[in-house]
Write an enzyme that holds these catalytic residues in place. Structure first.
Site, PDB file in Angstrom:
ATOM      1  N   SER A   7       0.815  -1.221   0.000  1.00 40.50           N
ATOM      2  CA  SER A   7       0.000   0.000   0.000  1.00 40.50           C
ATOM      3  C   SER A   7       0.846   1.268   0.000  1.00 40.50           C
ATOM      4  O   SER A   7       1.554   1.532  -0.945  1.00 40.50           O
ATOM      5  CB  SER A   7      -0.952  -0.056   1.194  1.00 40.50           C
ATOM      6  OG  SER A   7      -1.828   1.022   1.160  1.00 40.50           O
TER       7      SER A   7
ATOM      8  N   ASP B  15      -2.318   6.580  -3.322  1.00 44.34           N
ATOM      9  CA  ASP B  15      -1.214   5.880  -2.658  1.00 44.34           C
ATOM     10  C   ASP B  15      -0.720   4.758  -3.583  1.00 44.34           C
ATOM     11  O   ASP B  15      -1.194   4.629  -4.717  1.00 44.34           O
ATOM     12  CB  ASP B  15      -1.659   5.358  -1.282  1.00 44.34           C
ATOM     13  CG  ASP B  15      -2.658   4.226  -1.377  1.00 44.34           C
ATOM     14  OD1 ASP B  15      -3.465   4.236  -2.320  1.00 44.34           O
ATOM     15  OD2 ASP B  15      -2.637   3.323  -0.521  1.00 44.34           O
TER      16      ASP B  15
ATOM     17  N   ASP C 166      -1.119   1.571  -3.973  1.00 40.25           N
ATOM     18  CA  ASP C 166      -2.021   0.590  -4.588  1.00 40.25           C
ATOM     19  C   ASP C 166      -3.380   1.194  -4.937  1.00 40.25           C
ATOM     20  O   ASP C 166      -4.332   0.463  -5.245  1.00 40.25           O
ATOM     21  CB  ASP C 166      -2.182  -0.653  -3.696  1.00 40.25           C
ATOM     22  CG  ASP C 166      -2.847  -0.344  -2.364  1.00 40.25           C
ATOM     23  OD1 ASP C 166      -2.757   0.805  -1.897  1.00 40.25           O
ATOM     24  OD2 ASP C 166      -3.469  -1.260  -1.784  1.00 40.25           O
TER      25      ASP C 166
ATOM     26  N   ASP D 161      -5.924   2.588  -3.486  1.00 38.15           N
ATOM     27  CA  ASP D 161      -7.217   2.484  -2.814  1.00 38.15           C
ATOM     28  C   ASP D 161      -7.553   3.788  -2.082  1.00 38.15           C
ATOM     29  O   ASP D 161      -8.659   3.950  -1.582  1.00 38.15           O
ATOM     30  CB  ASP D 161      -7.303   1.253  -1.875  1.00 38.15           C
ATOM     31  CG  ASP D 161      -6.201   1.197  -0.841  1.00 38.15           C
ATOM     32  OD1 ASP D 161      -5.308   2.074  -0.855  1.00 38.15           O
ATOM     33  OD2 ASP D 161      -6.221   0.261  -0.013  1.00 38.15           O
TER      34      ASP D 161
HETATM   35 MG    MG Z   1      -3.458   1.549  -0.037  1.00 44.27          MG
END
Ligand code: MG
Length: 455
Positions: A97, A240, A242, A244
């Site tokens: 992440s 960020d 990844d 999300d």
């Molecule tokens: Mg993330």
């Protein structure tokens, strides 16, 4: 590693320190044993270690008899959406992440597209600790397939919840900073299709994160702020690692904490659906309940952590949730945080309201925010909290997650032991400009004094 492997958001560690090939094979076999021969969708983000981590996990899953569908390099919410829509038995997202480049991690996703519950994590941890792995005989080893439609499915899924006409009419100019992460694979293209004039920066995939740190804190987005002003964009969008999460920058180059944009989205949502429930983490702004009250709605507070928000949404039937860090959960699409969905909701709001983002933020309930952190060994955290509670007996306090202290009706400070790092996180908010800063400084000193006396 201790038996407790899953943190606030999956398993995280430094590659070849905690996350060695041996560890990955073992935890992969534990996860494969848990899924018991199911059909699993696997993907990774764009870290330098992604292929190494993925190879080990895939090998273990196949050995335990699972069939593996490889979705390649994509955002976490794209994997989650595909798991749900295509009826996989589960998913595994290999990502750390927002953590720095040396890290990687494992998120285990259930068949509903949501990170598995705590008790499932515990089951996997026990299989790992006891080495209770199911390894199939040679003729029952799983097969591997390619799965190439995750991004396309995700784009279509988001578009189902957006009215494209006002967005196309508004001809918004948008600067997207994906931070060299996987958000660049979907958000710029989707926004182009919606009729925005799209500019990008830090848009090439690079696991060394040369553009900025993968965590899109407002302080880390000075490059995006400058770029927004340089091209005269209406909006800056930062993801960020990844994708999300989503943080926004207004047309003047001002970057906002995630609970400001969440407040705006909550206001828009409740205008269309008055009286609804909103799920918010304990460190979110008081602007959220203020806005809910304006529209006859209510707030369900949860502990900090994306899984808790998702699970609360599922349990209560709430349609919207949010975090202070830029995570927004729009359940009509999927009850997990989704940076691309969040970006599209913001475009919808700007297009519908026809005013600049700075004006819309200005119209929200006005609170000043200050944050801080105090180093504290994990073993001391509990004792420190008990001691702090004793010292604050005369004030109004709430203890859902750490301790939230209310020195006055319009000011609060939350002191929360981090679930991932040896620190206490401090969040303060007030209607008075200097008060939040004062609270952080006052309680930083108090915490340090308690920690010194305990160690
Ligand atoms: Mg993330």
């Amino acid at each position: 590693m201790s038996t407790r492997l899953f943190g606030t958001n999956g398993i995280r560690g430094v590659v070849n320190k905690e996350l060695t090939p041996q560890f990955l094979l073992d935890i992969g076999m534990a996860i494969g044993t848990h899924f018991n021969g199911g059909s699993i969708l696997v993907a990774c983000d764009a870290r330098t270690s992604s292929q190494m981590v993925k190879s080990a996990i895939v090998s273990s899953l196949l050995a335990s008899g699972c069939s593996v569908h490889d979705a390649g390099t994509i955002p976490t919410p794209s994997l989650q959406y595909a798991v749900k829509i295509r009826g996989f038995n589960g998913g595994i997202m290999l990502t750390a992440s927002h953590n720095p480049a040396p890290f990687n991690g494992i998120k285990v996703i259930g068949s509903d597209g949501v990170e598995v519950e705590r008790k499932t994590e515990e089951g996997i941890e026990q299989l790992y600790a006891k080495r209770k792995f199911t390894l199939k005989p040679w003729n029952q080893v799983g097969e591997e397939y390619q799965f190439t439609e995750a991004l396309e499915l995700h784009k279509k899924g988001v578009l189902r919840h957006i009215d494209p006409k006002p967005i196309a009419r508004a001809k918004l100019k948008v600067m997207i900073d994906s931070g060299n992460g996987v958000g660049s694979l979907i958000t710029p293209y989707l926004l182009r299709d919606l009729g925005c004039q799209v500019y990008t920066m830090n848009s090439h995939l690079d696991g060394t994160f040369p553009g900025r740190q993968p965590e899109p804190t407002p302080e880390a987005l000075t490059g995006l702020s400058k770029a927004v002003k340089a091209v005269g964009a209406d909006l800056g969008i930062a993801h960020d690692g990844d994708a999300d999460r989503c943080i926004f920058v207004d047309e003047m180059g001002e970057a906002y904490y995630g609970d400001k944009s969440f407040a705006l989205i909550a206001d828009w949502f409740l205008t269309h659906h008055p009286g609804e429930k909103i799920v918010a983490t304990f460190n979110c702004s008081k602007a959220i309940p203020d806005i809910a009250a304006r529209h006859g709605g209510s707030v369900i507070w949860t502990k900090v952590g994306a899984i808790t928000v998702s699970r609360t949404i599922l349990e209560t039937g709430a349609k919207l949730g949010g975090e202070e860090n830029g995570g927004v959960f729009y359940a009509p699409h999927q009850p997990v945080r989704d940076g691309t969905m969040t970006a599209c909701l913001m475009l919808q709001i700007l297009a519908e309201r026809g005013e600049p983002l700075s004006t819309l933020i200005e119209e929200l309930p006005k609170y000043y925010v200050h944050k801080g952190r105090v180093p504290c060994e994990n073993t001391l955290k509990e004792k420190v909290l008990t001691r702090l509670l004793k010292q604050t007996k005369n004030l109004k306090i709430e203890t859902l997650d750490g301790v939230k202290i209310w020195p006055a009706e319009d000011s609060w400070i939350l002191l929360r032991p981090s679930g991932t790092e040896p620190v206490y996180r401090l969040y303060a908010e007030s209607t008075q400009p200097k008060k939040a800063e004062q609270l952080v400084s006052e309680y930083r000193d108090k915490l340090n004094e308690i920690i010194r006396s305990q160690s």
